[in-house]
Design an enzyme around this catalytic site. Structure first.
Site, PDB file in Angstrom:
ATOM      1  N   MET A 295      -8.952   7.185   0.062  1.00 47.77           N
ATOM      2  CA  MET A 295      -9.944   7.940   1.369  1.00 47.77           C
ATOM      3  C   MET A 295     -10.551   9.523   1.204  1.00 47.77           C
ATOM      4  O   MET A 295      -9.737   9.942   1.210  1.00 47.77           O
ATOM      5  CB  MET A 295      -8.645   7.593   2.871  1.00 47.77           C
ATOM      6  CG  MET A 295      -8.277   6.612   2.768  1.00 47.77           C
ATOM      7  SD  MET A 295      -7.137   6.590   4.749  1.00 47.77           S
ATOM      8  CE  MET A 295      -7.229   5.128   3.997  1.00 47.77           C
TER       9      MET A 295
ATOM     10  N   MET B 113     -12.309   4.086   0.199  1.00 45.17           N
ATOM     11  CA  MET B 113     -12.630   3.968   0.656  1.00 45.17           C
ATOM     12  C   MET B 113     -13.864   5.512   1.523  1.00 45.17           C
ATOM     13  O   MET B 113     -13.115   5.937   2.105  1.00 45.17           O
ATOM     14  CB  MET B 113     -11.601   3.673   2.366  1.00 45.17           C
ATOM     15  CG  MET B 113     -11.254   2.599   2.503  1.00 45.17           C
ATOM     16  SD  MET B 113      -9.659   2.777   3.043  1.00 45.17           S
ATOM     17  CE  MET B 113      -8.045   2.486   2.632  1.00 45.17           C
TER      18      MET B 113
ATOM     19  N   MET C 219     -11.198  -6.359   5.805  1.00 50.80           N
ATOM     20  CA  MET C 219      -9.876  -5.192   6.279  1.00 50.80           C
ATOM     21  C   MET C 219      -9.152  -6.289   8.336  1.00 50.80           C
ATOM     22  O   MET C 219     -10.524  -6.687   9.005  1.00 50.80           O
ATOM     23  CB  MET C 219     -10.186  -3.817   7.085  1.00 50.80           C
ATOM     24  CG  MET C 219     -11.377  -3.346   5.846  1.00 50.80           C
ATOM     25  SD  MET C 219      -9.210  -3.142   4.478  1.00 50.80           S
ATOM     26  CE  MET C 219      -8.843  -1.770   6.051  1.00 50.80           C
TER      27      MET C 219
ATOM     28  N   SER D 262       1.055  -1.392  -0.263  1.00 50.32           N
ATOM     29  CA  SER D 262       0.336  -0.191  -0.139  1.00 50.32           C
ATOM     30  C   SER D 262       1.029   1.216  -0.231  1.00 50.32           C
ATOM     31  O   SER D 262       1.914   1.717   0.251  1.00 50.32           O
ATOM     32  CB  SER D 262      -0.900   0.038   1.078  1.00 50.32           C
ATOM     33  OG  SER D 262      -1.712   1.155   1.514  1.00 50.32           O
TER      34      SER D 262
ATOM     35  N   HIS E 142      -1.198  -1.408  -4.191  1.00 50.58           N
ATOM     36  CA  HIS E 142      -2.130  -1.149  -3.178  1.00 50.58           C
ATOM     37  C   HIS E 142      -2.186   0.671  -3.315  1.00 50.58           C
ATOM     38  O   HIS E 142      -1.682   1.092  -2.866  1.00 50.58           O
ATOM     39  CB  HIS E 142      -2.552  -1.973  -2.038  1.00 50.58           C
ATOM     40  CG  HIS E 142      -4.280  -1.465  -1.439  1.00 50.58           C
ATOM     41  ND1 HIS E 142      -5.152  -2.390  -1.945  1.00 50.58           N
ATOM     42  CD2 HIS E 142      -4.692  -1.126  -0.579  1.00 50.58           C
ATOM     43  CE1 HIS E 142      -5.664  -2.644  -1.529  1.00 50.58           C
ATOM     44  NE2 HIS E 142      -5.172  -1.707  -0.163  1.00 50.58           N
TER      45      HIS E 142
ATOM     46  N   HIS F  95      -8.440   0.941  -3.565  1.00 44.30           N
ATOM     47  CA  HIS F  95      -9.038   0.360  -2.395  1.00 44.30           C
ATOM     48  C   HIS F  95     -10.319   1.481  -2.069  1.00 44.30           C
ATOM     49  O   HIS F  95      -9.914   2.219  -1.320  1.00 44.30           O
ATOM     50  CB  HIS F  95      -8.600  -0.052  -1.534  1.00 44.30           C
ATOM     51  CG  HIS F  95      -9.640  -0.618  -0.005  1.00 44.30           C
ATOM     52  ND1 HIS F  95      -8.776  -0.461   0.965  1.00 44.30           N
ATOM     53  CD2 HIS F  95     -10.900  -0.474   0.217  1.00 44.30           C
ATOM     54  CE1 HIS F  95      -9.622  -0.395   2.173  1.00 44.30           C
ATOM     55  NE2 HIS F  95     -10.915  -0.409   1.256  1.00 44.30           N
TER      56      HIS F  95
ATOM     57  N   ASP G 130      -6.200  -6.618   5.084  1.00 41.14           N
ATOM     58  CA  ASP G 130      -5.404  -5.509   4.980  1.00 41.14           C
ATOM     59  C   ASP G 130      -5.241  -4.910   5.991  1.00 41.14           C
ATOM     60  O   ASP G 130      -6.393  -4.491   6.825  1.00 41.14           O
ATOM     61  CB  ASP G 130      -6.390  -4.349   4.096  1.00 41.14           C
ATOM     62  CG  ASP G 130      -5.319  -2.869   3.811  1.00 41.14           C
ATOM     63  OD1 ASP G 130      -4.258  -2.661   4.951  1.00 41.14           O
ATOM     64  OD2 ASP G 130      -6.467  -2.157   3.071  1.00 41.14           O
TER      65      ASP G 130
ATOM     66  N   ASP H  65      -4.346   2.653  -1.792  1.00 37.72           N
ATOM     67  CA  ASP H  65      -5.909   3.270  -0.493  1.00 37.72           C
ATOM     68  C   ASP H  65      -6.449   5.054  -0.699  1.00 37.72           C
ATOM     69  O   ASP H  65      -6.248   5.776  -0.343  1.00 37.72           O
ATOM     70  CB  ASP H  65      -5.530   3.029   0.903  1.00 37.72           C
ATOM     71  CG  ASP H  65      -4.907   1.910   1.216  1.00 37.72           C
ATOM     72  OD1 ASP H  65      -6.049   1.383   1.372  1.00 37.72           O
ATOM     73  OD2 ASP H  65      -4.162   2.136   1.741  1.00 37.72           O
TER      74      ASP H  65
END
Length: 226
Positions: free
Chosen positions: A39, A70, A145, A10, A35, A68, A183, A37
């Site tokens: 957000m 979020m 998660m 990540s 990866h 991913h 993760d 992330d």
């Protein structure tokens, strides 16, 4: 149904000012995926980056870009991430009211290279795997998660392993080749235990990027994963 083990570092903890060099170090270390992330400061209490960084990463690596999301209302943004170069898009079960529809939308997307986008669904630690029962046949990936999402460097939540074991057993009963990703709080000290639970895609951020040796830590993680 055996699947290859894959390492997906990540870049949440990467030095984004040196993105090209950091991605090169991941490739040198044998990473399989990158990866990302994403957000939004709403679904999770942190704000990171959007499609523009995914597009930048795509220019500097041929590794699989694993996004991913979020974020709240992910259905508004999945096409943007596909156009930016995402190879795989994972949304949260908790972030949408119409998961079945969203899964089908992602499955119909093509990325900027014209390839089908793989679809995944992520579960927060306290969300049971049973919530995926009706969409599981459509999924390429489930992300479990093992910390509460939002920040890197958190302590691993052990009961995530039980969820992985149950999900792998379910997938095998279905005869489905499902990538199970985990993760949060994973590094050289516990990666073997995670793999033994049925997980085959390891996300690791802090353990790799705070190690002082990105490529070397990737090599070590890969050797421990088998």
């Amino acid at each position: 149904m055996a699947l290859a083990n894959k390492l997906a570092p990540s870049i949440l903890n990467a030095d984004l000012a040196s993105l090209s060099d950091q991605l090169s170090a991941l490739e040198k270390g044998g990473a399989d995926w990158v990866h990302l992330d994403v957000m939004d400061g709403h679904f999770v209490p942190n704000l990171t980056f959007g499609p523009i960084l995914v597009e930048a990463a795509r220019k500097h690596t041929k590794l699989t870009l694993d996004c991913h999301l979020m974020i709240s209302n992910p259905e508004k943004y999945v096409a943007d991430f596909a156009r930016a170069g995402a190879d795989s898009i994972t949304v949260h079960q908790e972030a949408t009211l119409h998961l079945d529809s969203l899964v089908r939308v992602v499955k119909a997307l093509k990325n900027k290279d014209g390839r089908d986008v793989k679809v995944g669904v992520s579960l927060n630690p306290a969300t049971p795997i049973e919530t995926l029962e009706h969409v599981l046949p459509e999924l390429d990936l489930v992300l479990i998660m093992s910390v509460n999402p939002g920040f890197g460097g958190q302590k691993f939540i052990p009961y995530a392993l039980d969820k992985a074991r149950k999900l792998r057993a379910k997938a095998e009963t279905m005869g489905k080749a499902l990538d199970i990703q985990m993760d949060g709080g994973i590094g050289p000290k516990n990666v073997r235990e995670v793999i033994a639970s049925g997980v085959n895609v390891i996300v690791s951020g802090t353990a790799i990027f705070a190690s002082g040796d990105i490529a070397g830590t990737c090599v070590k993680m890969k050797s421990l994963m088998g």
